[in-house]
Motif scaffolding. Sequence first.
Motif, mmCIF file in Angstrom:
data_model
loop_
_atom_site.group_PDB
_atom_site.id
_atom_site.type_symbol
_atom_site.label_atom_id
_atom_site.label_comp_id
_atom_site.label_asym_id
_atom_site.label_seq_id
_atom_site.Cartn_x
_atom_site.Cartn_y
_atom_site.Cartn_z
ATOM 1 N N ARG A 73 0.904 -1.094 0.265
ATOM 2 C CA ARG A 73 -0.091 0.040 -0.035
ATOM 3 C C ARG A 73 0.730 1.357 -0.022
ATOM 4 O O ARG A 73 0.543 2.228 -0.841
ATOM 5 N N CYS A 74 1.986 1.243 0.836
ATOM 6 C CA CYS A 74 2.762 2.449 0.688
ATOM 7 C C CYS A 74 3.560 2.419 -0.431
ATOM 8 O O CYS A 74 3.776 3.683 -0.828
ATOM 9 N N LEU A 75 3.903 1.513 -1.376
ATOM 10 C CA LEU A 75 4.650 1.442 -2.546
ATOM 11 C C LEU A 75 3.674 2.224 -3.445
ATOM 12 O O LEU A 75 3.961 3.143 -4.273
ATOM 13 N N ARG A 76 2.457 1.859 -3.385
ATOM 14 C CA ARG A 76 1.403 2.454 -4.442
ATOM 15 C C ARG A 76 1.235 3.941 -4.076
ATOM 16 O O ARG A 76 1.175 4.536 -5.215
ATOM 17 N N GLU A 77 0.986 4.124 -2.886
ATOM 18 C CA GLU A 77 0.932 5.507 -2.617
ATOM 19 C C GLU A 77 1.940 6.294 -3.025
ATOM 20 O O GLU A 77 2.028 7.449 -3.646
ATOM 21 N N LEU A 78 3.353 5.807 -3.087
ATOM 22 C CA LEU A 78 4.597 6.381 -3.285
ATOM 23 C C LEU A 78 4.804 6.578 -4.814
ATOM 24 O O LEU A 78 5.115 7.627 -5.503
ATOM 25 N N GLU A 79 4.328 5.448 -5.442
ATOM 26 C CA GLU A 79 4.238 5.496 -6.947
ATOM 27 C C GLU A 79 3.331 6.469 -7.569
ATOM 28 O O GLU A 79 3.636 7.237 -8.358
ATOM 29 N N ASN A 80 2.124 6.623 -6.842
ATOM 30 C CA ASN A 80 1.028 7.723 -7.213
ATOM 31 C C ASN A 80 1.780 8.954 -7.192
ATOM 32 O O ASN A 80 1.551 9.853 -7.969
ATOM 33 N N ASN A 81 2.261 9.395 -6.181
ATOM 34 C CA ASN A 81 2.733 10.425 -5.560
ATOM 35 C C ASN A 81 3.906 11.031 -6.410
ATOM 36 O O ASN A 81 4.266 12.103 -6.817
#
Length: 88
Positions: A73-81
């Motif tokens: 989840r953190c990775l997806r959020e980071l990728e989105n940002n």
Amino acid sequence: MMMKNPKPILSLQQFILKQEVKNLYRQIFRTIKEVPDKNYQEELKQWARTDFRANSNHTDETVIKMYIQYGKRCLRELENNVGLAKAK
């Protein structure tokens, strides 16, 4: 000659989980490299290292799987940002 601390033999499930954790760690660091701000990159690297080290002692497979999901989840959020930052 005897080895000092032989590594425990992992079950197949434990081995798979360990590989999954390593892959997640690598993916997070690859994504961090794409962050435009170098200071923020260092901050994110510290966060990732600290988080992984803090949770490296867990042996319960359910707990490990839970942390893998959290990491994804953190990775997806980071990728989105990172994607949003690049779009600007």
